[in-house]
Motif scaffolding. Sequence first.
Motif, PDB file in Angstrom:
ATOM      1  N   ASP A 193       0.920   1.131  46.219  1.00 56.85           N
ATOM      2  CA  ASP A 193       0.219   2.412  46.076  1.00 56.85           C
ATOM      3  C   ASP A 193      -1.304   2.308  46.030  1.00 56.85           C
ATOM      4  OD1 ASP A 193      -0.021   1.373  43.500  1.00 56.85           O
ATOM      5  OD2 ASP A 193       0.876   3.108  42.501  1.00 56.85           O
ATOM      6  N   TYR A 205       0.576   6.665  53.157  1.00 62.58           N
ATOM      7  CA  TYR A 205       0.717   6.830  51.713  1.00 62.58           C
ATOM      8  C   TYR A 205      -0.122   8.000  51.189  1.00 62.58           C
ATOM      9  CZ  TYR A 205       0.451   6.184  46.737  1.00 62.58           C
ATOM     10  OH  TYR A 205       0.494   6.420  45.384  1.00 62.58           O
ATOM     11  N   PRO A 243       5.862   9.393  47.134  1.00 63.68           N
ATOM     12  CA  PRO A 243       5.366   8.207  47.836  1.00 63.68           C
ATOM     13  C   PRO A 243       5.109   7.069  46.856  1.00 63.68           C
ATOM     14  CG  PRO A 243       4.116  10.159  48.465  1.00 63.68           C
ATOM     15  CD  PRO A 243       4.963  10.551  47.298  1.00 63.68           C
ATOM     16  N   THR A 276       5.131   6.247  55.434  1.00 65.19           N
ATOM     17  CA  THR A 276       5.127   6.313  53.975  1.00 65.19           C
ATOM     18  C   THR A 276       6.504   5.916  53.464  1.00 65.19           C
ATOM     19  OG1 THR A 276       3.536   8.135  54.008  1.00 65.19           O
ATOM     20  CG2 THR A 276       4.796   7.831  51.974  1.00 65.19           C
ATOM     21  N   TRP A 326      -2.699   2.797  55.994  1.00 65.41           N
ATOM     22  CA  TRP A 326      -2.336   3.172  54.628  1.00 65.41           C
ATOM     23  C   TRP A 326      -2.842   4.579  54.311  1.00 65.41           C
ATOM     24  CZ3 TRP A 326      -5.067   4.198  50.043  1.00 65.41           C
ATOM     25  CH2 TRP A 326      -4.292   4.212  48.891  1.00 65.41           C
ATOM     26  N   GLY A 354       4.485   3.698  48.503  1.00 64.76           N
ATOM     27  CA  GLY A 354       3.830   2.687  49.321  1.00 64.76           C
ATOM     28  C   GLY A 354       3.931   3.051  50.787  1.00 64.76           C
ATOM     29  N   ALA A 355       3.745   2.057  51.644  1.00 67.84           N
ATOM     30  CA  ALA A 355       3.810   2.286  53.087  1.00 67.84           C
ATOM     31  C   ALA A 355       4.243   1.002  53.774  1.00 67.84           C
ATOM     32  CB  ALA A 355       2.451   2.741  53.619  1.00 67.84           C
TER      33      ALA A 355
END
Length: 194
Positions: free
Chosen positions: A117, A143, A180, A171, A139, A182-183
Amino acid sequence: MSRSRSVAMAIALGVGLLPGLSQANEFKPQIEALLDSGVRPWLSDPVLIDAIKAQNADHADITQSEIDALDQQWRAEADAGSGPLLDSVMDNDLSAFLVEKKQGLDGTASEIFVMDDVGLNVGQSDITSDYWQGDEAKWQQTYQAGPDATFIDDVEFDDSAEAFLSQASITIVDPETGAPIGAITIGLNVEKLF
């Protein structure tokens, strides 16, 4: 790929000689289809979700200066080919999982990596040049854009891979909350999408 095919593909991409290649990334429909069939089905796997949640908890109070220091450490270790930070990521369960998923894409994926994150790598199939992705579109446009975000970057020729690649990022959400966490980014060889 042969040198002549690389040159022909570069010319076609550059001047629009191939049908439908007038925009920056005309492979988006093929990439989206691959993401839907070959990637999204495993984005809620506990190995992936648990690793991201654990790193998010570990980095809950991380500062930008600490992120920068970790990124510098990663870059030095990546240049050396080893080090405690690099080894801790490359040898974790998520990285082993991503190596397996990359192999399952039969040469279409050049790399797969997962970010937390704050944009730090959690796991990856291959060593990336940097550890912090939080300052990059992969990102920021996933995210930070919310739970349904997908970002497909332009096609570029990668000299080291000798292939035309596009990075696709998604995401990753907590399956329990839909929030959400993370990615993920997958480097895709667009020539394998024909």
